[in-house]
Scaffold this motif. Sequence first.
Motif, PDB file in Angstrom:
ATOM      1  N   GLY A 285       0.801  -1.220   0.000  1.00  0.00           N
ATOM      2  CA  GLY A 285       0.000   0.000   0.000  1.00  0.00           C
ATOM      3  C   GLY A 285       0.829   1.262   0.000  1.00  0.00           C
ATOM      4  N   LEU A 286       1.742   1.393  -0.959  1.00  0.00           N
ATOM      5  CA  LEU A 286       2.616   2.570  -0.977  1.00  0.00           C
ATOM      6  C   LEU A 286       2.024   3.719  -1.774  1.00  0.00           C
ATOM      7  CD1 LEU A 286       5.143   4.105  -0.289  1.00  0.00           C
ATOM      8  CD2 LEU A 286       6.362   2.835  -2.070  1.00  0.00           C
ATOM      9  N   SER A 287       2.077   3.635  -3.113  1.00  0.00           N
ATOM     10  CA  SER A 287       1.693   4.763  -3.954  1.00  0.00           C
ATOM     11  C   SER A 287       0.582   4.359  -4.914  1.00  0.00           C
ATOM     12  CB  SER A 287       2.908   5.275  -4.735  1.00  0.00           C
ATOM     13  OG  SER A 287       2.605   6.458  -5.434  1.00  0.00           O
ATOM     14  N   SER A 288      -0.235   5.326  -5.285  1.00  0.00           N
ATOM     15  CA  SER A 288      -1.363   5.070  -6.181  1.00  0.00           C
ATOM     16  C   SER A 288      -1.692   6.345  -6.925  1.00  0.00           C
ATOM     17  CB  SER A 288      -2.577   4.599  -5.380  1.00  0.00           C
ATOM     18  OG  SER A 288      -2.957   5.590  -4.429  1.00  0.00           O
ATOM     19  N   ALA A 289      -2.413   6.201  -8.046  1.00  0.00           N
ATOM     20  CA  ALA A 289      -2.769   7.385  -8.832  1.00  0.00           C
ATOM     21  C   ALA A 289      -4.006   7.100  -9.662  1.00  0.00           C
ATOM     22  CB  ALA A 289      -1.613   7.801  -9.742  1.00  0.00           C
ATOM     23  N   ILE A 290      -4.711   8.166  -9.989  1.00  0.00           N
ATOM     24  CA  ILE A 290      -5.824   8.092 -10.926  1.00  0.00           C
ATOM     25  C   ILE A 290      -5.647   9.185 -11.961  1.00  0.00           C
ATOM     26  CG2 ILE A 290      -7.344   9.592  -9.553  1.00  0.00           C
ATOM     27  CD1 ILE A 290      -9.691   7.809 -10.465  1.00  0.00           C
ATOM     28  N   MET A 291      -5.909   8.841 -13.218  1.00  0.00           N
ATOM     29  CA  MET A 291      -5.869   9.813 -14.301  1.00  0.00           C
ATOM     30  C   MET A 291      -7.303  10.053 -14.739  1.00  0.00           C
ATOM     31  SD  MET A 291      -2.688  10.570 -14.764  1.00  0.00           S
ATOM     32  CE  MET A 291      -1.006   9.948 -14.621  1.00  0.00           C
ATOM     33  N   THR A 292      -7.808  11.245 -14.443  1.00  0.00           N
ATOM     34  CA  THR A 292      -9.191  11.570 -14.779  1.00  0.00           C
ATOM     35  C   THR A 292      -9.392  13.072 -14.773  1.00  0.00           C
ATOM     36  OG1 THR A 292     -11.510  11.187 -14.211  1.00  0.00           O
ATOM     37  CG2 THR A 292      -9.967  11.435 -12.379  1.00  0.00           C
ATOM     38  N   LEU A 293     -10.297  13.542 -15.611  1.00  0.00           N
ATOM     39  CA  LEU A 293     -10.731  14.934 -15.573  1.00  0.00           C
ATOM     40  C   LEU A 293     -12.106  15.043 -14.933  1.00  0.00           C
ATOM     41  CD1 LEU A 293      -9.553  16.076 -19.132  1.00  0.00           C
ATOM     42  CD2 LEU A 293      -8.325  16.207 -16.959  1.00  0.00           C
ATOM     43  N   ASN A 294     -12.591  13.932 -14.382  1.00  0.00           N
ATOM     44  CA  ASN A 294     -13.894  13.862 -13.740  1.00  0.00           C
ATOM     45  C   ASN A 294     -13.711  14.120 -12.244  1.00  0.00           C
ATOM     46  OD1 ASN A 294     -16.158  12.717 -12.294  1.00  0.00           O
ATOM     47  ND2 ASN A 294     -16.792  11.741 -14.206  1.00  0.00           N
ATOM     48  N   LEU A 295     -14.246  15.232 -11.768  1.00  0.00           N
ATOM     49  CA  LEU A 295     -14.056  15.627 -10.381  1.00  0.00           C
ATOM     50  C   LEU A 295     -14.606  14.591  -9.410  1.00  0.00           C
ATOM     51  CD1 LEU A 295     -13.201  17.785  -8.296  1.00  0.00           C
ATOM     52  CD2 LEU A 295     -15.472  18.812  -8.575  1.00  0.00           C
ATOM     53  N   ARG A 296     -15.741  13.996  -9.743  1.00  0.00           N
ATOM     54  CA  ARG A 296     -16.344  13.020  -8.839  1.00  0.00           C
ATOM     55  C   ARG A 296     -15.444  11.794  -8.689  1.00  0.00           C
ATOM     56  NH1 ARG A 296     -22.719  13.322 -10.810  1.00  0.00           N
ATOM     57  NH2 ARG A 296     -23.190  15.317  -9.789  1.00  0.00           N
ATOM     58  N   GLU A 297     -14.870  11.335  -9.787  1.00  0.00           N
ATOM     59  CA  GLU A 297     -13.964  10.192  -9.722  1.00  0.00           C
ATOM     60  C   GLU A 297     -12.721  10.512  -8.900  1.00  0.00           C
ATOM     61  OE1 GLU A 297     -14.734   7.670 -13.828  1.00  0.00           O
ATOM     62  OE2 GLU A 297     -13.302   9.339 -13.869  1.00  0.00           O
ATOM     63  N   ALA A 298     -12.185  11.704  -9.124  1.00  0.00           N
ATOM     64  CA  ALA A 298     -10.979  12.099  -8.393  1.00  0.00           C
ATOM     65  C   ALA A 298     -11.235  12.161  -6.896  1.00  0.00           C
ATOM     66  CB  ALA A 298     -10.479  13.447  -8.904  1.00  0.00           C
ATOM     67  N   GLU A 299     -12.352  12.779  -6.515  1.00  0.00           N
ATOM     68  CA  GLU A 299     -12.655  12.911  -5.082  1.00  0.00           C
ATOM     69  C   GLU A 299     -12.975  11.563  -4.450  1.00  0.00           C
ATOM     70  OE1 GLU A 299     -12.270  15.320  -3.083  1.00  0.00           O
ATOM     71  OE2 GLU A 299     -11.856  16.942  -4.475  1.00  0.00           O
ATOM     72  N   LEU A 300     -13.650  10.679  -5.195  1.00  0.00           N
ATOM     73  CA  LEU A 300     -13.919   9.341  -4.665  1.00  0.00           C
ATOM     74  C   LEU A 300     -12.613   8.594  -4.411  1.00  0.00           C
ATOM     75  CD1 LEU A 300     -15.930   7.076  -3.949  1.00  0.00           C
ATOM     76  CD2 LEU A 300     -15.861   6.384  -6.362  1.00  0.00           C
ATOM     77  N   PHE A 301     -11.668   8.726  -5.327  1.00  0.00           N
ATOM     78  CA  PHE A 301     -10.380   8.053  -5.197  1.00  0.00           C
ATOM     79  C   PHE A 301      -9.635   8.527  -3.955  1.00  0.00           C
ATOM     80  CE2 PHE A 301      -5.791   7.790  -6.299  1.00  0.00           C
ATOM     81  CZ  PHE A 301      -5.703   6.417  -6.484  1.00  0.00           C
ATOM     82  N   LEU A 302      -9.798   9.793  -3.582  1.00  0.00           N
ATOM     83  CA  LEU A 302      -9.097  10.361  -2.429  1.00  0.00           C
ATOM     84  C   LEU A 302      -9.894  10.248  -1.133  1.00  0.00           C
ATOM     85  CD1 LEU A 302      -7.693  13.629  -4.063  1.00  0.00           C
ATOM     86  CD2 LEU A 302      -6.524  11.440  -3.764  1.00  0.00           C
ATOM     87  N   SER A 303     -11.102   9.739  -1.197  1.00  0.00           N
ATOM     88  CA  SER A 303     -11.966   9.679  -0.025  1.00  0.00           C
ATOM     89  C   SER A 303     -11.681   8.443   0.819  1.00  0.00           C
ATOM     90  CB  SER A 303     -13.434   9.660  -0.470  1.00  0.00           C
ATOM     91  OG  SER A 303     -13.774   8.367  -1.003  1.00  0.00           O
ATOM     92  N   GLN A 304     -12.427   8.306   1.917  1.00  0.00           N
ATOM     93  CA  GLN A 304     -12.289   7.135   2.777  1.00  0.00           C
ATOM     94  C   GLN A 304     -12.607   5.849   2.028  1.00  0.00           C
ATOM     95  OE1 GLN A 304     -13.987   9.922   3.430  1.00  0.00           O
ATOM     96  NE2 GLN A 304     -13.900  10.504   5.593  1.00  0.00           N
ATOM     97  N   ALA A 305     -13.419   5.951   0.986  1.00  0.00           N
ATOM     98  CA  ALA A 305     -13.775   4.774   0.188  1.00  0.00           C
ATOM     99  C   ALA A 305     -12.827   4.577  -0.995  1.00  0.00           C
ATOM    100  CB  ALA A 305     -15.215   4.910  -0.322  1.00  0.00           C
ATOM    101  N   GLY A 306     -11.740   5.347  -1.023  1.00  0.00           N
ATOM    102  CA  GLY A 306     -10.842   5.319  -2.162  1.00  0.00           C
ATOM    103  C   GLY A 306      -9.564   4.547  -1.906  1.00  0.00           C
TER     104      GLY A 306
END
Length: 509
Positions: free
Chosen positions: A423-444
């Motif tokens: 569980g070191l590093s991770s990333a998401i490539m998206t211009l969709n704000l909802r996807e980005a925030e979900l990825f950074l949330s407690q459920a991400g």
Amino acid sequence: MIQDILQQLHIGNVNRGVSTGINWLDAKGAVIDASSPVDGQHIATVKTASREDYDTVIATAQAAFREWRLWPAPRRGEVVRQIGEALRQNKEALGKLVSYEMGKSLQEGYGEVQEMIDICDFAVGLSRQLHGLTMHSERPGHRMYEQWHPLGITGIISAFNFPVAVWSWNAMLAWICGDVCVWKPSEKTPLSAIACQHIVQDVLKANKVPEGVCCLVTGGRDTGEWIAADTRVPLVSATGSTRMGKAVGSVVGARLGRSLLELGGNNAIIITADADLNMSLIGCVFGAVGTAGQRCTSTRRLIIHESVYETFTKKLAKAYQQLRIGNPLDEHNHVGPLIDKDAVNLYLDSIEKVKAQGGSFLVEGGVLSGDAYSSGCYVKPCIAAVENAYPIVQHETFAPILYVMKYSRIEEAIAMQNNVPQGLSSAIMTLNLREAELFLSQAGSDCGIANVNIGTSGAEIGGAFGGEKETGGGRESGSDAWRAYMRRQTNTINYSTHLPLAQGIKFDL
């Protein structure tokens, strides 16, 4: 050219690998033959620490701590500032040595030294900000606060892939906190460590720093085991494989010491349907092939939305065909060698496991041959189409093998990203704000590092670096990582004429 670099950095044919700071010991341990994966050439020999040498170093460090901890933190910071200046003056030579001894590209070698300079700058500012909290006491006429004190000796066990930068992350913070350091570098890259010791020595002498503040003990696995088991070393910071970290952590934990572990990564980038594919390509390719896939933050997995899978994998395959593989001191080359032939064999074994478990290759791998690859350590970066559940995909492959897979829903992609032991590093490539925030949330993402529209590899020193699960849970470098090198003390001062007890307890005599 390399001989001029070695001479500038005070590296000779035979080198002492044990130092108590300013002085070098006539080491009595085994001899390491240092060679380069770039061309297979022998560079120099290093005399390593015997157990007697090690005990001499630890005793010297203990004595130094008693004096060093009393220096005001800003004064310690001034020493670190001068070390940063010395590194600036030696950046080109040290960067080339790192590149040649380890095999990473010259730009990455320079970048590693720049990380050292940056952490010096960070630590200098931090030396005036080592702060605690004040709290309101429930008792009248009382003041309560906390302060932080240095621990003592910080043992630093570093890995070959970052032969100097990770040491500096630990040492510069430990020093401004008032600790002293004993560094055990990788036996695969001892010369870069010896060069750093030479660079630092002039600064130590000029500032009359106590002998023992900056110690070096080169050696093999046994040297690391001495540090892990030593009750005189309250904090052990170890960087390496999860297997190594579990061994270090259990030994340190058994003596109730502290460990700061930076271990394996199995890092993924999610490519969504709303990603900028051209920008994503740069982050994915560098993340996968930079340092020949030998970073703990290297991109191992791409989780690609099914609607853009074919388009993006074709872009990837085309980009891979443009990679230039060769001598990393040639700035036109993108990819250098693996560290040694053992690493090559592990790479080949991983390729066979991919095939045996049902995967297929979009870009084939293999070992390169010919005069330009005479060391036998150059391999082809490859791309494999797999399922996330394959055993080989669950394992950290320390080589330029990139695993690609499809997803249909963002929740599925995040679950795939998280469904590995590391569980070191991770990333998401998206211009969709909802996807980005979900990825950074407690459920991400469940990783210690989570990025949006940048890759998994290449961390700035201002943020705390580290990961969760089998990555070890440690944090180094920026933010409040300095607290790992200190002990917390809560203080209460009674300035009244009475002695009330907490919680309203009555105890009258």
